[in-house]
Scaffold this active site. Structure first.
Site, PDB file in Angstrom:
ATOM      1  N   LYS A  45       5.983  31.655  34.931  1.00 56.84           N
ATOM      2  CA  LYS A  45       4.991  32.194  35.879  1.00 56.84           C
ATOM      3  C   LYS A  45       3.900  31.150  36.151  1.00 56.84           C
ATOM      4  O   LYS A  45       3.564  30.880  37.292  1.00 56.84           O
ATOM      5  CB  LYS A  45       4.352  33.487  35.319  1.00 56.84           C
ATOM      6  N   ARG A  50       0.395  44.401  33.706  1.00 59.31           N
ATOM      7  CA  ARG A  50       1.382  44.399  32.625  1.00 59.31           C
ATOM      8  C   ARG A  50       1.685  45.803  32.141  1.00 59.31           C
ATOM      9  O   ARG A  50       2.478  45.966  31.209  1.00 59.31           O
ATOM     10  CB  ARG A  50       0.817  43.613  31.453  1.00 59.31           C
ATOM     11  N   ARG A  68       6.897  24.552  24.461  1.00 59.02           N
ATOM     12  CA  ARG A  68       5.811  24.393  25.447  1.00 59.02           C
ATOM     13  C   ARG A  68       4.623  23.639  24.844  1.00 59.02           C
ATOM     14  O   ARG A  68       4.244  23.855  23.699  1.00 59.02           O
ATOM     15  CB  ARG A  68       5.343  25.763  25.930  1.00 59.02           C
ATOM     16  N   ARG A  74       0.203  26.435  22.011  1.00 58.84           N
ATOM     17  CA  ARG A  74      -0.606  27.658  22.013  1.00 58.84           C
ATOM     18  C   ARG A  74      -0.416  28.428  20.712  1.00 58.84           C
ATOM     19  O   ARG A  74       0.669  28.457  20.164  1.00 58.84           O
ATOM     20  CB  ARG A  74      -0.184  28.539  23.205  1.00 58.84           C
ATOM     21  N   ARG A 114       5.807  39.386  21.449  1.00 58.32           N
ATOM     22  CA  ARG A 114       5.433  39.403  22.873  1.00 58.32           C
ATOM     23  C   ARG A 114       6.606  39.880  23.725  1.00 58.32           C
ATOM     24  O   ARG A 114       6.420  40.611  24.703  1.00 58.32           O
ATOM     25  CB  ARG A 114       4.987  37.999  23.316  1.00 58.32           C
TER      26      ARG A 114
HETATM   27  P1  AP5 Z   1       5.187  28.820  31.659  1.00 60.44           P
HETATM   28  O1  AP5 Z   1       5.112  28.490  33.112  1.00 60.44           O
HETATM   29  O2  AP5 Z   1       4.048  28.434  30.790  1.00 60.44           O
HETATM   30  O3  AP5 Z   1       5.598  30.360  31.436  1.00 60.44           O
HETATM   31  P2  AP5 Z   1       4.765  31.696  31.655  1.00 60.44           P
HETATM   32  O4  AP5 Z   1       5.690  32.702  32.251  1.00 60.44           O
HETATM   33  O5  AP5 Z   1       3.489  31.414  32.398  1.00 60.44           O
HETATM   34  O6  AP5 Z   1       4.507  32.069  30.130  1.00 60.44           O
HETATM   35  P3  AP5 Z   1       3.239  32.618  29.362  1.00 60.44           P
HETATM   36  O7  AP5 Z   1       3.582  32.515  27.902  1.00 60.44           O
HETATM   37  O8  AP5 Z   1       1.973  31.948  29.796  1.00 60.44           O
HETATM   38  O9  AP5 Z   1       3.235  34.089  29.784  1.00 60.44           O
HETATM   39  P4  AP5 Z   1       2.697  35.254  29.005  1.00 60.44           P
HETATM   40  O10 AP5 Z   1       2.834  36.294  30.044  1.00 60.44           O
HETATM   41  O11 AP5 Z   1       3.294  35.578  27.702  1.00 60.44           O
HETATM   42  O12 AP5 Z   1       1.244  34.770  28.543  1.00 60.44           O
HETATM   43  P5  AP5 Z   1      -0.205  35.002  29.153  1.00 60.44           P
HETATM   44  O13 AP5 Z   1      -0.941  33.739  29.018  1.00 60.44           O
HETATM   45  O14 AP5 Z   1      -0.154  35.673  30.474  1.00 60.44           O
HETATM   46  O15 AP5 Z   1       6.552  28.109  31.113  1.00 60.44           O
HETATM   47  C1  AP5 Z   1       6.926  28.219  29.751  1.00 60.44           C
HETATM   48  C2  AP5 Z   1       7.589  26.901  29.287  1.00 60.44           C
HETATM   49  O16 AP5 Z   1       8.832  26.720  29.998  1.00 60.44           O
HETATM   50  C3  AP5 Z   1       6.764  25.634  29.584  1.00 60.44           C
HETATM   51  O17 AP5 Z   1       6.938  24.733  28.525  1.00 60.44           O
HETATM   52  C4  AP5 Z   1       7.371  25.075  30.882  1.00 60.44           C
HETATM   53  O18 AP5 Z   1       7.236  23.669  30.968  1.00 60.44           O
HETATM   54  C5  AP5 Z   1       8.833  25.497  30.756  1.00 60.44           C
HETATM   55  N1  AP5 Z   1       9.442  25.833  32.038  1.00 60.44           N
HETATM   56  C6  AP5 Z   1       8.870  26.526  33.063  1.00 60.44           C
HETATM   57  N2  AP5 Z   1       9.762  26.666  34.068  1.00 60.44           N
HETATM   58  C7  AP5 Z   1      10.925  26.068  33.645  1.00 60.44           C
HETATM   59  C8  AP5 Z   1      12.221  25.913  34.227  1.00 60.44           C
HETATM   60  N3  AP5 Z   1      12.520  26.413  35.449  1.00 60.44           N
HETATM   61  N4  AP5 Z   1      13.182  25.272  33.492  1.00 60.44           N
HETATM   62  C9  AP5 Z   1      12.913  24.794  32.228  1.00 60.44           C
HETATM   63  N5  AP5 Z   1      11.684  24.919  31.643  1.00 60.44           N
HETATM   64  C10 AP5 Z   1      10.722  25.546  32.345  1.00 60.44           C
HETATM   65  O19 AP5 Z   1      -0.802  36.098  28.118  1.00 60.44           O
HETATM   66  C11 AP5 Z   1      -1.142  35.759  26.789  1.00 60.44           C
HETATM   67  C12 AP5 Z   1      -1.721  36.979  26.090  1.00 60.44           C
HETATM   68  O20 AP5 Z   1      -2.924  37.426  26.760  1.00 60.44           O
HETATM   69  C13 AP5 Z   1      -0.821  38.230  26.075  1.00 60.44           C
HETATM   70  O21 AP5 Z   1       0.109  38.196  24.998  1.00 60.44           O
HETATM   71  C14 AP5 Z   1      -1.859  39.363  25.930  1.00 60.44           C
HETATM   72  O22 AP5 Z   1      -2.326  39.464  24.603  1.00 60.44           O
HETATM   73  C15 AP5 Z   1      -3.013  38.859  26.795  1.00 60.44           C
HETATM   74  N6  AP5 Z   1      -2.917  39.319  28.192  1.00 60.44           N
HETATM   75  C16 AP5 Z   1      -2.756  38.536  29.305  1.00 60.44           C
HETATM   76  N7  AP5 Z   1      -2.710  39.295  30.410  1.00 60.44           N
HETATM   77  C17 AP5 Z   1      -2.822  40.581  30.009  1.00 60.44           C
HETATM   78  C18 AP5 Z   1      -2.802  41.829  30.693  1.00 60.44           C
HETATM   79  N8  AP5 Z   1      -2.645  41.905  32.025  1.00 60.44           N
HETATM   80  N9  AP5 Z   1      -2.948  42.969  29.954  1.00 60.44           N
HETATM   81  C19 AP5 Z   1      -3.104  42.916  28.624  1.00 60.44           C
HETATM   82  N10 AP5 Z   1      -3.118  41.766  27.902  1.00 60.44           N
HETATM   83  C20 AP5 Z   1      -2.973  40.605  28.596  1.00 60.44           C
END
Ligand code: AP5
Length: 225
Positions: A16, A91, A130, A164, A175
């Site tokens: 994402k 979410r 990552r 992270r 997660r």
């Molecule tokens: P990346 O692009 O970083 O993936 P992502 O989908 O953004 O993953 P996140 O871990 O950031 O999502 P998340 O939803 O768990 O975390 P968030 O920060 O929102 O890519 C991942 C890896 O793959 C990278 O190394 C990249 O280089 C590689 N990659 C990407 N595309 C690729 C491809 N096509 N091919 C190969 N490799 C590739 O949330 C964190 C925490 O915050 C949550 O656990 C929760 O506690 C809290 N939180 C956040 N939002 C909310 C909400 N709305 N409600 C409640 N709690 C929330």
């Protein structure tokens, strides 16, 4: 002129944040990542950060009321009025309903939900490798799939790359379980509202970006945005 109002939906590690960086530039959108906003609040030591930290470390969701208040304010900001890209929000069904109410109150609506689909095994592989820039978390790398030119150093600003806190295997598994239980029902929710666009996120980054970009460009043209 109103722009595209988009949601990026998908499991942790689906790409994402990676796709958001590309799409925001294509369509001049405000990129709104709730994960990045929460990590900044934790780093600042604000009241929100203090309340969110434990949930994030355990790989669980931060309570809806905290997130919804934060997002309501953010989508009302000037830069989001010309179009936004929500990354990591909503979410839960309650968050999706609150978003619908907040947009409706301002005479706005969603344009599309971009759903990135990826198997749990690939998620674990992606998150375990990552690395993110300590200065700007939107600069994302992978030790195998997208390595920086110099190990441990961000190509874009020369800052240190870190892993992270929640990218440890047991937290990743938690997660994923939370995603399947609380977030996956949003796929049916938005499908019923004819907003869902599904993509196979196992494709390489550029190919996936090209396919999403083309579909959103066609949508924007069709809607005259
Ligand atoms: P990346 O692009 O970083 O993936 P992502 O989908 O953004 O993953 P996140 O871990 O950031 O999502 P998340 O939803 O768990 O975390 P968030 O920060 O929102 O890519 C991942 C890896 O793959 C990278 O190394 C990249 O280089 C590689 N990659 C990407 N595309 C690729 C491809 N096509 N091919 C190969 N490799 C590739 O949330 C964190 C925490 O915050 C949550 O656990 C929760 O506690 C809290 N939180 C956040 N939002 C909310 C909400 N709305 N409600 C409640 N709690 C929330």
């Amino acid at each position: 002129m109103p722009g595209l109002n988009l949601i990026l939906l998908g499991p942790p590690g689906a790409g994402k944040g990676t796709q958001a960086q590309l799409l925001r530039a294509d369509f001049s959108l405000a990129h709104i990542s709730t994960g990045d906003m929460l990590r900044a609040a934790v780093a600042e030591g604000s009241e929100l950060g203090r309340q969110a930290q434990g949930h994030m470390e355990r790989g669980e969701l931060v309570p809806d009321e905290l997130i919804v208040a934060m997002i309501r304010e953010r989508i009302g900001a000037e830069d989001a009025r010309a179009g936004f890209l929500l990354d990591g929000f909503p979410r839960t069904i309650a968050q999706a309903e609150a978003l619908g109410r907040a947009l409706g109150a301002g005479g706005r609506e969603l344009s599309a939900v971009v759903a990135l689909e990826l198997s749990d095994d690939v998620v674990v592989q992606r998150l375990a490798g990552r690395r993110v820039c300590v200065k700007n978390p939107a600069h994302i790398y992978h030790i195998d799939f997208d390595p920086p030119k110099h190990e441990g150093v961000c190509d874009q600003d020369g800052a240190r790359l870190i892993q992270r806190e929640d990218d440890r295997e047991e937290t990743i598994r938690r997660r994923l379980a939370v995603y399947h239980e609380q977030t996956e029902p949003l796929i049916a929710y938005y499908d019923q509202r004819s907003l869902l666009h599904r993509f196979d996120a196992a494709r390489d980054r550029e190919h996936l970006h090209e396919i999403i970009r083309a579909e959103l460009a066609a949508l924007r043209f069709a809607e005259g945005l």
